[in-house]
Scaffold this motif. Structure first.
Motif, PDB file in Angstrom:
ATOM      1  N   TRP A  16       0.805  -1.214   0.000  1.00  0.00           N
ATOM      2  CA  TRP A  16       0.000   0.000   0.000  1.00  0.00           C
ATOM      3  C   TRP A  16       0.841   1.269   0.000  1.00  0.00           C
ATOM      4  O   TRP A  16       0.314   2.365   0.038  1.00  0.00           O
ATOM      5  CB  TRP A  16      -1.002  -0.016   1.158  1.00  0.00           C
ATOM      6  CG  TRP A  16      -2.045  -1.037   0.877  1.00  0.00           C
ATOM      7  CD1 TRP A  16      -2.175  -2.258   1.457  1.00  0.00           C
ATOM      8  CD2 TRP A  16      -3.074  -0.955  -0.110  1.00  0.00           C
ATOM      9  NE1 TRP A  16      -3.220  -2.941   0.893  1.00  0.00           N
ATOM     10  CE2 TRP A  16      -3.794  -2.167  -0.067  1.00  0.00           C
ATOM     11  CE3 TRP A  16      -3.453   0.009  -1.039  1.00  0.00           C
ATOM     12  CZ2 TRP A  16      -4.880  -2.431  -0.906  1.00  0.00           C
ATOM     13  CZ3 TRP A  16      -4.537  -0.243  -1.873  1.00  0.00           C
ATOM     14  CH2 TRP A  16      -5.237  -1.445  -1.794  1.00  0.00           C
ATOM     15  N   ASP A  18       2.994   1.576  -2.557  1.00  0.00           N
ATOM     16  CA  ASP A  18       3.256   1.671  -3.999  1.00  0.00           C
ATOM     17  C   ASP A  18       2.150   2.495  -4.660  1.00  0.00           C
ATOM     18  O   ASP A  18       0.977   2.146  -4.605  1.00  0.00           O
ATOM     19  CB  ASP A  18       3.301   0.259  -4.588  1.00  0.00           C
ATOM     20  CG  ASP A  18       3.641   0.234  -6.077  1.00  0.00           C
ATOM     21  OD1 ASP A  18       3.530   1.288  -6.743  1.00  0.00           O
ATOM     22  OD2 ASP A  18       3.992  -0.856  -6.561  1.00  0.00           O
ATOM     23  N   GLU A  19       2.525   3.602  -5.306  1.00  0.00           N
ATOM     24  CA  GLU A  19       1.547   4.486  -5.941  1.00  0.00           C
ATOM     25  C   GLU A  19       0.735   3.781  -7.023  1.00  0.00           C
ATOM     26  O   GLU A  19      -0.444   4.079  -7.205  1.00  0.00           O
ATOM     27  CB  GLU A  19       2.230   5.725  -6.516  1.00  0.00           C
ATOM     28  CG  GLU A  19       2.604   6.721  -5.456  1.00  0.00           C
ATOM     29  CD  GLU A  19       3.014   8.068  -6.029  1.00  0.00           C
ATOM     30  OE1 GLU A  19       2.761   8.331  -7.215  1.00  0.00           O
ATOM     31  OE2 GLU A  19       3.569   8.857  -5.263  1.00  0.00           O
ATOM     32  N   ASN A  20       1.346   2.856  -7.746  1.00  0.00           N
ATOM     33  CA  ASN A  20       0.616   2.129  -8.789  1.00  0.00           C
ATOM     34  C   ASN A  20      -0.493   1.266  -8.189  1.00  0.00           C
ATOM     35  O   ASN A  20      -1.589   1.176  -8.748  1.00  0.00           O
ATOM     36  CB  ASN A  20       1.571   1.261  -9.617  1.00  0.00           C
ATOM     37  CG  ASN A  20       2.479   2.098 -10.492  1.00  0.00           C
ATOM     38  OD1 ASN A  20       2.087   3.142 -10.994  1.00  0.00           O
ATOM     39  ND2 ASN A  20       3.710   1.642 -10.651  1.00  0.00           N
ATOM     40  N   VAL A  21      -0.212   0.651  -7.058  1.00  0.00           N
ATOM     41  CA  VAL A  21      -1.221  -0.174  -6.383  1.00  0.00           C
ATOM     42  C   VAL A  21      -2.367   0.713  -5.900  1.00  0.00           C
ATOM     43  O   VAL A  21      -3.547   0.384  -6.067  1.00  0.00           O
ATOM     44  CB  VAL A  21      -0.597  -0.966  -5.216  1.00  0.00           C
ATOM     45  CG1 VAL A  21      -1.666  -1.644  -4.371  1.00  0.00           C
ATOM     46  CG2 VAL A  21       0.410  -1.986  -5.736  1.00  0.00           C
ATOM     47  N   PHE A  23      -3.255   3.633  -7.105  1.00  0.00           N
ATOM     48  CA  PHE A  23      -3.996   4.096  -8.274  1.00  0.00           C
ATOM     49  C   PHE A  23      -4.956   3.018  -8.771  1.00  0.00           C
ATOM     50  O   PHE A  23      -6.118   3.298  -9.065  1.00  0.00           O
ATOM     51  CB  PHE A  23      -3.053   4.517  -9.408  1.00  0.00           C
ATOM     52  CG  PHE A  23      -3.798   4.821 -10.678  1.00  0.00           C
ATOM     53  CD1 PHE A  23      -4.443   6.032 -10.837  1.00  0.00           C
ATOM     54  CD2 PHE A  23      -3.893   3.877 -11.692  1.00  0.00           C
ATOM     55  CE1 PHE A  23      -5.167   6.311 -11.993  1.00  0.00           C
ATOM     56  CE2 PHE A  23      -4.605   4.142 -12.849  1.00  0.00           C
ATOM     57  CZ  PHE A  23      -5.241   5.364 -12.994  1.00  0.00           C
ATOM     58  N   GLU A  24      -4.470   1.794  -8.880  1.00  0.00           N
ATOM     59  CA  GLU A  24      -5.315   0.702  -9.371  1.00  0.00           C
ATOM     60  C   GLU A  24      -6.511   0.470  -8.438  1.00  0.00           C
ATOM     61  O   GLU A  24      -7.623   0.199  -8.902  1.00  0.00           O
ATOM     62  CB  GLU A  24      -4.508  -0.587  -9.543  1.00  0.00           C
ATOM     63  CG  GLU A  24      -3.534  -0.549 -10.696  1.00  0.00           C
ATOM     64  CD  GLU A  24      -4.189  -0.279 -12.048  1.00  0.00           C
ATOM     65  OE1 GLU A  24      -5.325  -0.744 -12.297  1.00  0.00           O
ATOM     66  OE2 GLU A  24      -3.568   0.414 -12.874  1.00  0.00           O
ATOM     67  N   LYS A  26      -7.963   2.765  -6.577  1.00  0.00           N
ATOM     68  CA  LYS A  26      -8.894   3.889  -6.819  1.00  0.00           C
ATOM     69  C   LYS A  26      -9.659   3.683  -8.129  1.00  0.00           C
ATOM     70  O   LYS A  26     -10.868   3.930  -8.199  1.00  0.00           O
ATOM     71  CB  LYS A  26      -8.142   5.224  -6.870  1.00  0.00           C
ATOM     72  CG  LYS A  26      -7.489   5.632  -5.590  1.00  0.00           C
ATOM     73  CD  LYS A  26      -8.491   6.202  -4.642  1.00  0.00           C
ATOM     74  CE  LYS A  26      -7.799   6.716  -3.389  1.00  0.00           C
ATOM     75  NZ  LYS A  26      -8.760   7.161  -2.406  1.00  0.00           N
ATOM     76  N   ASN A  68      -8.189   2.475 -18.495  1.00  0.00           N
ATOM     77  CA  ASN A  68      -7.933   3.726 -17.790  1.00  0.00           C
ATOM     78  C   ASN A  68      -9.092   4.673 -18.091  1.00  0.00           C
ATOM     79  O   ASN A  68      -9.216   5.172 -19.205  1.00  0.00           O
ATOM     80  CB  ASN A  68      -6.597   4.314 -18.241  1.00  0.00           C
ATOM     81  CG  ASN A  68      -6.181   5.483 -17.378  1.00  0.00           C
ATOM     82  OD1 ASN A  68      -6.857   5.842 -16.425  1.00  0.00           O
ATOM     83  ND2 ASN A  68      -5.064   6.084 -17.729  1.00  0.00           N
TER      84      ASN A  68
END
Length: 153
Positions: A16, A18-21, A23-24, A26, A68
Motif C-alpha cells: 500500500w 506503492d503508488e501504482n497499487v 492508483f489501481e 482507486k 484507464n
C-alpha cells in the motif's frame, strides 16, 4: 508472531506504499461505482453499449476497471444512465463523505419534525408533572413551600 507471518504482514503493508497499487485500487473503486449505477439504472452492458454506440468490449472494460477511465468516459456513462458525477478532494487520511442534496433535505426535514415532536413531548411531560405535583400536594396537604423543603432535603 512467526518470522514468516511477520514477513507476510510487512509485505502486505508495503504494497500500500506503492503508488501504482493505490492508483489501481482507486480505479477499481470508480469502476465498481459505475457498474453499480448501471445496474441500478436497470441497463445491461449490451443496452449501455448500444445507447453509447460503443462496442460491448469497451463497456466491459469500463465496468470492470480494465481500462484507464477518462473523465469523458465517466461523464458519458453517467449521462446515459441519467446521473451526474462530482469529484471530491480530501486530505489523505480524511474520510470521504458524500451527501445527496435530496437526502440532505429529507434529513433536515426529519430533524425539524423530531424537534417539533420533542417540544410536544416536553410540553406534555411538563403538564403531567404539574398535575401529579398538584395531586400529591392536595393528597398530602402540603403547601408548596413544604413540598420544596422536602425536595431539597
Amino acid at each position: 508472531m512467526s518470522t514468516i507471518d511477520k514477513e507476510f504482514a510487512d509485505l502486505c503493508n508495503s504494497i500500500w506504499e506503492d503508488e501504482n497499487v493505490i492508483f489501481e485500487a482507486k480505479a477499481q473503486d470508480v469502476a465498481i461505482v459505475l457498474a453499480s449505477a448501471v445496474q441500478e439504472a436497470g441497463l445491461s452492458s449490451a443496452a449501455l453499449a448500444e445507447q453509447l454506440n460503443w462496442k460491448r468490449s469497451r463497456v466491459s472494460k469500463v465496468l470492470t476497471g480494465s481500462s484507464n477511465l477518462t473523465l469523458k468516459t465517466i461523464f458519458q456513462v453517467c449521462r446515459a444512465i441519467g446521473l451526474e458525477f462530482d469529484v471530491i478532494l480530501r486530505k489523505a487520511h480524511q474520510q470521504s463523505e458524500v451527501v445527496d442534496p435530496e437526502k440532505h433535505q429529507a434529513m433536515q426535514q426529519e430533524a425539524v419534525n423530531n424537534l417539533y415532536k420533542s417540544r410536544q413531548l416536553l410540553h406534555a411531560s411538563t403538564e403531567l408533572h404539574r398535575k401529579v405535583s398538584q395531586s400529591a400536594l392536595a393528597t398530602r396537604n402540603y403547601t408548596r413551600e413544604e413540598a420544596r423543603m422536602k425536595l431539597v432535603a
